[in-house]
Design a protein around this motif. Structure first.
Motif, PDB file in Angstrom:
ATOM      1  N   ASN A  28      24.536 -54.763  19.224  1.00  0.00           N
ATOM      2  CA  ASN A  28      25.368 -55.272  18.134  1.00  0.00           C
ATOM      3  C   ASN A  28      26.138 -56.516  18.555  1.00  0.00           C
ATOM      4  N   GLU A  82      34.890 -57.987  14.507  1.00  0.00           N
ATOM      5  CA  GLU A  82      34.887 -57.019  15.598  1.00  0.00           C
ATOM      6  C   GLU A  82      36.311 -56.516  15.762  1.00  0.00           C
ATOM      7  N   VAL A 123      34.533 -51.544  17.807  1.00  0.00           N
ATOM      8  CA  VAL A 123      33.646 -51.320  16.675  1.00  0.00           C
ATOM      9  C   VAL A 123      33.439 -52.646  15.954  1.00  0.00           C
ATOM     10  N   THR A 124      32.450 -52.664  15.080  1.00  0.00           N
ATOM     11  CA  THR A 124      32.171 -53.834  14.255  1.00  0.00           C
ATOM     12  C   THR A 124      31.768 -53.361  12.871  1.00  0.00           C
ATOM     13  N   THR A 125      31.836 -54.262  11.908  1.00  0.00           N
ATOM     14  CA  THR A 125      31.367 -53.911  10.573  1.00  0.00           C
ATOM     15  C   THR A 125      29.861 -54.095  10.516  1.00  0.00           C
ATOM     16  N   ASP A 126      29.189 -53.186   9.817  1.00  0.00           N
ATOM     17  CA  ASP A 126      27.743 -53.292   9.693  1.00  0.00           C
ATOM     18  C   ASP A 126      27.386 -53.938   8.357  1.00  0.00           C
ATOM     19  N   ASN A 156      30.649 -50.729   6.715  1.00  0.00           N
ATOM     20  CA  ASN A 156      31.179 -49.586   7.459  1.00  0.00           C
ATOM     21  C   ASN A 156      31.395 -49.973   8.916  1.00  0.00           C
ATOM     22  N   LEU A 157      32.259 -49.243   9.600  1.00  0.00           N
ATOM     23  CA  LEU A 157      32.490 -49.486  11.016  1.00  0.00           C
ATOM     24  C   LEU A 157      31.438 -48.750  11.837  1.00  0.00           C
ATOM     25  N   SER A 158      30.875 -49.444  12.825  1.00  0.00           N
ATOM     26  CA  SER A 158      29.923 -48.829  13.746  1.00  0.00           C
ATOM     27  C   SER A 158      30.272 -49.271  15.155  1.00  0.00           C
ATOM     28  N   LEU A 159      29.857 -48.474  16.138  1.00  0.00           N
ATOM     29  CA  LEU A 159      30.171 -48.789  17.527  1.00  0.00           C
ATOM     30  C   LEU A 159      29.614 -50.148  17.926  1.00  0.00           C
ATOM     31  N   THR A 171      27.809 -51.835  20.290  1.00  0.00           N
ATOM     32  CA  THR A 171      26.879 -51.679  21.402  1.00  0.00           C
ATOM     33  C   THR A 171      26.473 -53.071  21.899  1.00  0.00           C
ATOM     34  N   ASN A 177      26.611 -52.688   5.537  1.00  0.00           N
ATOM     35  CA  ASN A 177      27.213 -52.040   4.374  1.00  0.00           C
ATOM     36  C   ASN A 177      28.741 -52.107   4.371  1.00  0.00           C
TER      37      ASN A 177
END
Length: 71
Positions: free
Chosen positions: A50, A25, A35-38, A42-45, A47, A40
Motif C-alpha cells: 500500500n 495516510e 493506516v491509509t484510505t482505500d 475505508n481505513l486499511s492497514l 502495508t 472505497n
C-alpha cells in the motif's frame, strides 16, 4: 500500556501524509499503527504494498497538477 488504551478507547488517528485530495495516510497517536484510505474510503492497514501504491499515486497526482513547463 499504549495498546491497552487503544483496545479500550479505540485508535486516535492523525493525518501523517496527504497522498491526494481523497487518499491520506494516518498514524495512531498512542500505538503508532499506520493506516491509509482505500478505494472505497475505508481505513486499511498500511502495508509495504500500500505504501508503494500511495507513492506512485502521489507522483502521478503531483505531475498532473504541476503546470506544464515550456523549455
Amino acid at each position: 500500556m499504549k495498546k491497552f488504551i487503544c483496545s479500550i478507547l479505540g485508535h486516535h488517528y492523525i493525518v501523517t501524509k496527504n497522498v491526494t485530495k481523497h487518499i491520506k495516510e494516518y498514524s495512531c497517536v498512542h500505538c503508532s499503527r499506520e493506516v491509509t484510505t482505500d478505494v472505497n474510503g475505508n481505513l486499511s492497514l498500511l502495508t509495504p504494498e500500500n505504501k508503494e501504491i500511495n507513492s506512485t499515486l502521489e507522483d502521478l497526482y503531483n505531475k498532473r497538477r504541476a503546470p506544464h513547463q515550456v523549455a
